[in-house]
Design an enzyme around this catalytic site. Sequence first.
Site, PDB file in Angstrom:
ATOM      1  N   SER A  70      65.652  68.425  12.062  1.00  0.00           N
ATOM      2  CA  SER A  70      65.187  68.160  13.424  1.00  0.00           C
ATOM      3  C   SER A  70      66.392  68.161  14.358  1.00  0.00           C
ATOM      4  CB  SER A  70      64.476  66.814  13.493  1.00  0.00           C
ATOM      5  OG  SER A  70      65.446  65.784  13.383  1.00  0.00           O
ATOM      6  N   LYS A  71      66.122  67.923  15.616  1.00  0.00           N
ATOM      7  CA  LYS A  71      67.183  67.961  16.629  1.00  0.00           C
ATOM      8  C   LYS A  71      68.339  67.014  16.299  1.00  0.00           C
ATOM      9  CE  LYS A  71      64.793  69.476  20.756  1.00  0.00           C
ATOM     10  NZ  LYS A  71      64.000  68.976  21.856  1.00  0.00           N
ATOM     11  N   ARG A  72      68.010  65.941  15.596  1.00  0.00           N
ATOM     12  CA  ARG A  72      69.055  64.992  15.188  1.00  0.00           C
ATOM     13  C   ARG A  72      70.187  65.689  14.437  1.00  0.00           C
ATOM     14  NH1 ARG A  72      68.324  61.873  11.162  1.00  0.00           N
ATOM     15  NH2 ARG A  72      66.361  62.842  10.603  1.00  0.00           N
ATOM     16  N   HIS A  73      69.836  66.765  13.741  1.00  0.00           N
ATOM     17  CA  HIS A  73      70.836  67.438  12.910  1.00  0.00           C
ATOM     18  C   HIS A  73      71.642  68.472  13.689  1.00  0.00           C
ATOM     19  CE1 HIS A  73      67.789  66.070   9.919  1.00  0.00           C
ATOM     20  NE2 HIS A  73      68.888  65.704   9.300  1.00  0.00           N
ATOM     21  N   GLY A  74      71.430  68.563  14.989  1.00  0.00           N
ATOM     22  CA  GLY A  74      72.138  69.567  15.786  1.00  0.00           C
ATOM     23  C   GLY A  74      71.165  70.646  16.220  1.00  0.00           C
TER      24      GLY A  74
END
Length: 469
Positions: free
Chosen positions: A240-244
């Site tokens: 997800s966006k958390r991972h970049g």
Amino acid sequence: MSVVTRFPPSPTGYLHIGSARTALFNWLFARHHGGRFRLRIEDTDRARSTQDAVDAIIKGLEWLELDWDGDIVFQSHNAERHVAVANELLARGQAYRCYASPEELAEMRIAAKAAGSPVLYDRRWRDRDPADAPEGVRPVIRIKMPLEGETVIDDLVQGPVRVDNAQLDDFVLLRADGTPTYMLSVVVDDHDMGMTHVIRGDDHLNNAFRQYHLFKAMDWPIPAFAHIPLIHGADGQKLSKRHGAVGVEAYRALGYLPEAMRNYLLRLGWSHGDDEIISTEQAVAWFGLDAVGRSAARFDLDRLESLNAHYLREADDARLLALIDPLLADRVQRPLSDDERTRVAAGLPGLKTRAKTLVELADNALFYIVPPSFPLANAKAAKLLEGEAAALLADMAIEIAAVAPWDAATIEEALRAAAERRGLGLGKLAQPLRAALTGSNASPGVFEVMAVLGRDAVLARIAAASKQH
Ligand code: GLU
């Protein structure tokens, strides 16, 4: 049987790299079998679908060079056909009208929860006399799912997967406002588009059981299903966006090449022995669903970078020049001159072996256009110009002025001889020269840099560097 696959994104945002991998697998499977790969935009959720998202998906696929066959199908355009199928299912006795009110449905949900049942609707209208229909209530249409037994799908990736039919709801096909549901639209379109294989993320496995019965209720051939495990981040959580960055467009902007991205996405979940570098031609020749792994693949940026570095080294110089031209123009805030372009092109063989992305390549090429400004901002490079170095460079300028012809081999010969005469290692000369010419402590070979820059620029930069010290 001629293979037909599809990529059916919902246009609610950018093209997610997980979706891009799904598209790639479908594309490869179709190309491997000489079949067709179709693109269907699932835009039935009018509130969440946007034209920007449609454009982003198409641009992303085009950038990845995943070409589709035939026209793009917009699911919303087929709504009438979806409605007609729901009515046909009614006529066949495979579906029924349900008049349950929102309040009744809420009660059923609470009761189902209390009983620990996954079936949220108690089928109260399934066998009820339609004459009981309450006045003025618009019904939904529900499918009649089997009440007993189990459903088994021979998934081409997961193997046989089964569910107790008692777990499956009589789901809605047509809403009270007459609009078709997603589940209905997908099945009708997959049938009408002649789908033979449905390859998608395993988050859709639960839908497959429902869709299976919808195909059956219409006596339609059921496509083969292949549910591929999702991509996880390095921490084992769903990507997800958390991972970049998770949008394909972002990777393009970060300076990745489409062939590197394809190779990378291919290896996220598919393998061919120990092969890491796999060209698209090889992928088309080798791709099959039997080599898709059953466990989630982990996203690994280092691997993507090293693949990209490989494809940059392999890439044609003219193509790379065209790709970094706008990045360089952006850095100098004006279009490049023909001379500058020629110089960067001449420098590319040395530059492209040292960059991991196009962005890095442009940054590293910039010194061929913009002379360093002294004192140097790069501390390591500035250090190389301290002490004796400035005097040495000024001294060298005289010898450099005399080098003829001006090519890397002759320059190297002259500099080696100059170092020897002074009883110095070559590095003692080459390192300050590199700093003076490029402003950096790392660059392509200094003789190559000199040859590309040209004698006048080399002498001007040496003069500017020695003046500062
Ligand atoms: N539109 C769905 C999605 O974007 C795909 C559904 C399918 O592959 O059947 O997840």
